[in-house]
Design a protein around this motif. Structure first.
Motif, PDB file in Angstrom:
ATOM      1  N   UNK A  69      56.634  50.024  50.656  1.00  0.00           N
ATOM      2  CA  UNK A  69      55.217  49.356  51.078  1.00  0.00           C
ATOM      3  C   UNK A  69      55.455  48.176  50.902  1.00  0.00           C
ATOM      4  N   UNK A  70      54.399  47.953  51.750  1.00  0.00           N
ATOM      5  CA  UNK A  70      54.124  46.264  51.717  1.00  0.00           C
ATOM      6  C   UNK A  70      52.367  46.101  51.753  1.00  0.00           C
ATOM      7  N   UNK A  71      51.842  45.393  50.726  1.00  0.00           N
ATOM      8  CA  UNK A  71      50.556  45.626  50.451  1.00  0.00           C
ATOM      9  C   UNK A  71      50.417  43.594  50.387  1.00  0.00           C
ATOM     10  N   UNK A  72      49.330  43.874  50.960  1.00  0.00           N
ATOM     11  CA  UNK A  72      48.047  42.684  51.636  1.00  0.00           C
ATOM     12  C   UNK A  72      47.387  42.806  51.438  1.00  0.00           C
ATOM     13  N   UNK A  73      46.488  41.123  51.199  1.00  0.00           N
ATOM     14  CA  UNK A  73      44.879  41.452  51.258  1.00  0.00           C
ATOM     15  C   UNK A  73      44.134  40.460  51.820  1.00  0.00           C
ATOM     16  N   UNK A  74      43.072  40.883  52.597  1.00  0.00           N
ATOM     17  CA  UNK A  74      42.849  39.583  53.110  1.00  0.00           C
ATOM     18  C   UNK A  74      40.958  39.822  53.357  1.00  0.00           C
ATOM     19  N   UNK A  75      40.802  38.626  53.389  1.00  0.00           N
ATOM     20  CA  UNK A  75      39.082  38.617  52.863  1.00  0.00           C
ATOM     21  C   UNK A  75      38.900  38.093  51.523  1.00  0.00           C
ATOM     22  N   UNK A  76      37.837  37.335  51.296  1.00  0.00           N
ATOM     23  CA  UNK A  76      37.080  36.744  50.304  1.00  0.00           C
ATOM     24  C   UNK A  76      37.292  37.288  48.856  1.00  0.00           C
ATOM     25  N   UNK A  77      37.463  36.851  48.116  1.00  0.00           N
ATOM     26  CA  UNK A  77      37.542  37.575  46.499  1.00  0.00           C
ATOM     27  C   UNK A  77      35.350  38.239  46.649  1.00  0.00           C
ATOM     28  N   UNK A  78      36.536  39.071  45.990  1.00  0.00           N
ATOM     29  CA  UNK A  78      35.448  40.282  45.621  1.00  0.00           C
ATOM     30  C   UNK A  78      35.051  41.595  47.280  1.00  0.00           C
ATOM     31  N   UNK A  79      35.676  41.093  48.453  1.00  0.00           N
ATOM     32  CA  UNK A  79      35.032  41.781  49.209  1.00  0.00           C
ATOM     33  C   UNK A  79      36.271  41.964  49.588  1.00  0.00           C
ATOM     34  N   UNK A  80      37.684  42.158  49.797  1.00  0.00           N
ATOM     35  CA  UNK A  80      39.259  42.159  49.846  1.00  0.00           C
ATOM     36  C   UNK A  80      39.592  43.252  50.164  1.00  0.00           C
TER      37      UNK A  80
END
Length: 228
Positions: A69-80
């Motif tokens: 698995x490759x995990x990534x996060x996008x979006x502002x903090x608290x609403x990722x």
């Protein structure tokens, strides 16, 4: 899923599972490697390195393919938005490293549970602070949700082994959170005591992870033996 043979780009999970089946996959095995312990892996080194970095992988038996698995996060903090892409790579068809049978795992866990309890008592971890208490309460809440820890169809022993492995793992987590990593500590406060705690808990944690892999992979093992 990305890198799947026969597909030029990423594909959804449903299509990917169908493709793996068409490629000869007969089941999926879990691997939970850490540094110095390639638990559940069979090589080659490149795949092992990626799995080690992720801390987990899935091996498609019969297809000589592995998924990391490759995990990534996008979006502002608290609403990722969290996205997980499973990267497909070739693996070596060989027995997975250091995975015990269910019976072996069950025997080892009974001893590990005694060892973990003794370590917690000796290091004065029990009730050592709010972080440890929160971890203990979280474990109790999970336990109260019942025995739904594996999908239907798994052998009863696999369920017992996984429940016990999770219990041992929770005790180890509580012990670590109660000292030695800068978050909170119980009776062990010096560097030498912190080192002693880690050394005492390391084999217990290793046994817990080995047993979890054995439990998760029990369905595939049973199918290969013709028991299901």
């Amino acid at each position: 899923m990305a890198g799947l043979p026969g597909e030029s780009g990423q594909v959804g999970l449903t299509l990917a599972l169908g493709r793996l089946r068409a490629l000869g996959a007969k089941g999926l095995r879990v691997a939970l490697p850490i540094a110095g312990h390639p638990l559940g892996l069979s090589g080659p080194p490149e795949f092992n390195a990626h799995a080690l970095e992720a801390g987990e992988a899935v091996i498609a038996t019969g297809a000589a393919l592995g998924l990391v698995p490759e995990v990534s996060a996008a979006g502002p903090e608290g609403d990722q938005h969290i996205e997980v892409v499973w990267r497909c790579q070739a693996v070596r068809e060989a027995p997975p490293a250091d995975v015990p049978s269910l019976s072996e795992a069950e025997r080892e866990l009974a001893e590990a549970l005694r060892e973990a309890t003794e370590v917690l008592s000796r290091l004065n971890v029990a009730g050592s602070g709010p972080v440890a208490e929160a971890a203990l309460e979280a474990y109790r809440a999970r336990a109260e949700r019942g025995r739904e820890v594996l999908a239907p169809g798994y052998p009863p022993r696999a369920i017992r082994v996984l429940e016990l492995a999770q219990r041992v793992g929770a005790l180890v987590d509580i012990a670590y959170m109660a000292g030695g990593d800068g978050r909170e500590h119980g009776g062990a406060v010096s560097a030498s005591e912190i080192t002693a705690r880690a050394e005492a808990l390391r084999p217990v944690e290793r046994t817990s992870r080995r047993a979890q892999v054995a439990a998760y992979n029990a369905y595939v093992e049973e199918r290969e033996r013709g028991g299901l």
